[in-house]
Design a protein around this motif. Structure first.
Motif, PDB file in Angstrom:
ATOM      1  N   SER A  32       0.915  -1.152   0.112  1.00 62.67           N
ATOM      2  CA  SER A  32      -0.164   0.035   0.020  1.00 62.67           C
ATOM      3  C   SER A  32       0.790   1.323   0.191  1.00 62.67           C
ATOM      4  CB  SER A  32      -1.058   0.162   1.363  1.00 62.67           C
ATOM      5  OG  SER A  32      -0.220   0.243   2.331  1.00 62.67           O
ATOM      6  N   VAL A  33       2.182   1.144   0.370  1.00 63.81           N
ATOM      7  CA  VAL A  33       2.998   2.310   0.499  1.00 63.81           C
ATOM      8  C   VAL A  33       4.248   2.048  -0.841  1.00 63.81           C
ATOM      9  CG1 VAL A  33       2.373   2.871   2.946  1.00 63.81           C
ATOM     10  CG2 VAL A  33       4.596   1.425   2.351  1.00 63.81           C
ATOM     11  N   ASP A  34       3.938   1.225  -1.470  1.00 65.93           N
ATOM     12  CA  ASP A  34       4.845   0.770  -2.534  1.00 65.93           C
ATOM     13  C   ASP A  34       6.249   0.487  -2.133  1.00 65.93           C
ATOM     14  OD1 ASP A  34       2.815   1.357  -4.637  1.00 65.93           O
ATOM     15  OD2 ASP A  34       3.324   3.336  -4.502  1.00 65.93           O
ATOM     16  N   TRP A  35       6.214   0.123  -0.965  1.00 67.04           N
ATOM     17  CA  TRP A  35       7.527  -0.436  -0.450  1.00 67.04           C
ATOM     18  C   TRP A  35       8.537   0.716  -0.238  1.00 67.04           C
ATOM     19  CZ3 TRP A  35       8.476  -5.741   1.304  1.00 67.04           C
ATOM     20  CH2 TRP A  35       7.344  -6.535   0.951  1.00 67.04           C
ATOM     21  N   GLU A  36       7.993   2.042  -0.131  1.00 66.20           N
ATOM     22  CA  GLU A  36       8.888   3.061   0.003  1.00 66.20           C
ATOM     23  C   GLU A  36       8.609   3.923   1.171  1.00 66.20           C
ATOM     24  OE1 GLU A  36       9.146   5.350  -3.552  1.00 66.20           O
ATOM     25  OE2 GLU A  36      10.207   3.735  -4.706  1.00 66.20           O
ATOM     26  N   VAL A  37       9.587   4.431   2.092  1.00 66.51           N
ATOM     27  CA  VAL A  37       9.132   5.342   3.070  1.00 66.51           C
ATOM     28  C   VAL A  37      10.267   6.550   3.115  1.00 66.51           C
ATOM     29  CG1 VAL A  37      10.023   3.912   4.559  1.00 66.51           C
ATOM     30  CG2 VAL A  37       8.661   5.748   5.182  1.00 66.51           C
ATOM     31  N   GLU A  38       9.948   7.567   2.779  1.00 66.49           N
ATOM     32  CA  GLU A  38      11.022   8.863   2.981  1.00 66.49           C
ATOM     33  C   GLU A  38      12.157   8.819   2.059  1.00 66.49           C
ATOM     34  OE1 GLU A  38      10.863  11.640   5.152  1.00 66.49           O
ATOM     35  OE2 GLU A  38       8.721  10.820   5.774  1.00 66.49           O
ATOM     36  N   GLY A  39      11.733   8.040   0.889  1.00 61.10           N
ATOM     37  CA  GLY A  39      12.585   8.007  -0.249  1.00 61.10           C
ATOM     38  C   GLY A  39      13.216   6.729   0.072  1.00 61.10           C
ATOM     39  N   LYS A  40      13.213   5.896   0.951  1.00 61.96           N
ATOM     40  CA  LYS A  40      13.931   4.670   1.280  1.00 61.96           C
ATOM     41  C   LYS A  40      12.927   3.624   0.852  1.00 61.96           C
ATOM     42  CE  LYS A  40      17.327   6.917   3.182  1.00 61.96           C
ATOM     43  NZ  LYS A  40      17.703   6.656   4.546  1.00 61.96           N
ATOM     44  N   THR A  41      13.889   2.744   0.188  1.00 58.88           N
ATOM     45  CA  THR A  41      13.370   1.367  -0.359  1.00 58.88           C
ATOM     46  C   THR A  41      12.969   0.415   0.822  1.00 58.88           C
ATOM     47  OG1 THR A  41      13.937   1.460  -2.598  1.00 58.88           O
ATOM     48  CG2 THR A  41      13.123  -0.516  -1.949  1.00 58.88           C
ATOM     49  N   ILE A  42      11.961  -0.247   1.122  1.00 56.44           N
ATOM     50  CA  ILE A  42      12.046  -1.387   2.187  1.00 56.44           C
ATOM     51  C   ILE A  42      12.124  -2.620   1.528  1.00 56.44           C
ATOM     52  CG2 ILE A  42      10.403  -2.650   3.772  1.00 56.44           C
ATOM     53  CD1 ILE A  42       8.596   0.088   3.713  1.00 56.44           C
ATOM     54  N   GLU A  43      13.215  -3.170   2.235  1.00 56.61           N
ATOM     55  CA  GLU A  43      13.269  -4.528   1.865  1.00 56.61           C
ATOM     56  C   GLU A  43      13.223  -5.617   3.018  1.00 56.61           C
ATOM     57  OE1 GLU A  43      17.332  -7.494   0.568  1.00 56.61           O
ATOM     58  OE2 GLU A  43      17.432  -5.653   0.921  1.00 56.61           O
ATOM     59  N   LEU A  44      12.131  -6.713   2.698  1.00 54.09           N
ATOM     60  CA  LEU A  44      11.818  -7.651   3.788  1.00 54.09           C
ATOM     61  C   LEU A  44      12.510  -8.937   3.448  1.00 54.09           C
ATOM     62  CD1 LEU A  44       9.694  -8.261   5.952  1.00 54.09           C
ATOM     63  CD2 LEU A  44       8.191  -9.172   4.127  1.00 54.09           C
ATOM     64  N   ILE A  45      13.349  -9.464   4.304  1.00 55.72           N
ATOM     65  CA  ILE A  45      13.925 -10.339   4.359  1.00 55.72           C
ATOM     66  C   ILE A  45      13.361 -11.496   5.464  1.00 55.72           C
ATOM     67  CG2 ILE A  45      16.263 -11.633   4.734  1.00 55.72           C
ATOM     68  CD1 ILE A  45      17.400  -8.837   4.372  1.00 55.72           C
ATOM     69  N   GLU A  46      12.767 -12.515   4.788  1.00 54.08           N
ATOM     70  CA  GLU A  46      12.231 -13.555   5.571  1.00 54.08           C
ATOM     71  C   GLU A  46      12.896 -14.894   5.964  1.00 54.08           C
ATOM     72  OE1 GLU A  46       8.436 -13.713   3.061  1.00 54.08           O
ATOM     73  OE2 GLU A  46       7.514 -12.592   5.028  1.00 54.08           O
TER      74      GLU A  46
END
Length: 413
Positions: A82-96
């Protein structure tokens, strides 16, 4: 020049030539390694420039709790989507990482996430035993950890850490929230039946404390082993007591079998059955069937909550996954939002773990479960608890929310 002398000079020439070739090859290889190192450094620089924030997630994707892990994961991904995997210009990487619900495996996975993946924030853990196992490593390494399911009380009490916060629930919240309501709406005498493991014992203890404090009497207790198939002996014992109702804490296949056998042995018509939300959870009621009708349960969320936020969450989840969300789906969704909100407050800079956990502590918003915030003393979520009644609607069982207990706050002791 004689033949021996010619062969001697030829040998010297050949050795010199080979040495020169070898030095050239070594120099060439050295230049290649230097070039590769520079490329690697440049690539790391580029990755750093991209501004990736690494979120590690430890969940069971195999074994008995695999479905819970999947739902938590899907809920997290839905919010990150829902936030396009971005916040404050940073990319979110989810490592499971798959914990397999095993504490020692989980500990190895967490160390891998810290040492190899260099994660910035950790979340997850379904099993309380897993959460306890990783606690010291998280604390020692000052790794911000948002527990998104494990409910063991001690995680935010005796084992409280500056770097551990919990967005899910505690055993106390689940059990205690039913106690007073049961006394006022079911009767003055209750029997307790719960699965014999740490969480089942904790939830039951919280219920008993609240029920007796309200004026009720616990007339008996029984604790069948976890993973039990036949409850006949326990139900026969219960059937002979004088009580107004039974408090049951069972989950998963245990809940299915207990509720079905509770009806089969005639207890449903004799004692009102109350318990936790997992007794009649969204993913179990179809298997339980009509035996679930008439059960009262306590939970911090239900599919039927009639709010705009919950309706939007349910619609988005069903569109994305073509199935109903569960309480674990909601936990993952909210955990992801807490993380995003905290990162946003920090302007995308999560380099300071103390600042990161401080940002987490200040997060508050209206979730599909209602307004949530954190208790800064216990690091535990403050949230509404709901009493539901299971009814039959359109040929299937559904839970209806019939009572709300506002802003339930774990005592932290």
């Amino acid at each position: 020049m004689n033949k021996k002398l010619f062969m001697f000079f030829s040998l010297i020439f050949l050795v010199t030539l080979l040495a020169a070739c070898g030095n050239s090859a070594i120099q060439s290889n050295s230049n290649s390694e230097s070039s590769n190192t520079e490329e690697s450094t440049e690539q790391q620089g580029e990755n750093a420039g991209e501004g990736t924030i690494k979120v590690g997630s430890i969940l069971p994707f195999s074994g008995v709790y695999a479905s819970l892990g999947k739902d938590l994961s899907d809920g997290m991904k839905l919010y990150f989507d829902s936030v396009d995997w971005e916040v404050e210009g940073k990319t979110i990487e989810l490592i499971e990482e798959d914990t397999e619900a095993d504490p020692q495996i989980a500990l190895r996975r967490v160390r891998k996430l810290m040492d190899q993946d260099n994660i910035d924030i950790l979340t997850g853990a379904v099993s309380t035993a897993v959460a306890y196992a990783i606690r010291d490593d998280v604390d020692t390494n000052k790794l911000p950890y948002l527990a998104s399911h494990a409910g063991g009380d001690d995680l935010t009490r005796g084992q409280r850490s500056d770097y551990i916060w919990r967005s899910s629930f505690s055993s106390w919240q689940i059990g205690h929230s039913m106690g007073e309501w049961a006394y006022e709406n079911v009767g003055e005498k209750m029997y307790v039946a719960a699965a014999d493991y740490a969480f089942g014992r904790e939830v039951s203890a919280a219920f008993k404390d609240a029920y007796t404090a309200a004026g009720g009497e616990i007339v008996g207790e029984v604790y069948p082993p976890l993973g039990n198939n036949d409850y006949a002996s326990y139900l026969t014992t219960i059937s002979g007591v004088e009580a107004d109702g039974v408090y049951g804490f069972f989950a998963g296949s245990d809940a299915v079998r207990f509720v079905q056998q509770y009806e089969q042995y005639g207890l449903k018509d004799k004692y009102t059955l109350v318990g936790s939300g997992w007794l009649v959870s969204e993913d179990l009621r179809e298997s339980i069937g009509d035996a679930a009708e008439g059960i009262f349960a306590s939970s911090f969320w239900d599919y039927s909550l009639d709010t705009v936020e919950n309706q939007e969450f349910v619609a988005a989840y069903e569109e994305a996954y073509n199935r109903r969300p569960t309480v674990e789906s909601l936990e993952g969704y909210d955990a992801a939002r807490v993380i995003v909100e905290a990162i946003s407050t920090l302007g995308g800079d999560v380099s300071d773990p103390d600042a990161t956990v401080e940002a987490i502590s200040n997060v508050t918003f209206t979730s599909p479960r209602g307004t949530i915030e954190f208790d800064k003393d216990t690091h535990h979520i403050i949230q509404n608890m709901y009493i539901t009644e299971t009814v039959i609607e359109d040929g299937r069982t559904e839970n209806n929310v019939i009572h709300t207990i506002d802003s339930v706050q774990d005592p932290g002791e």
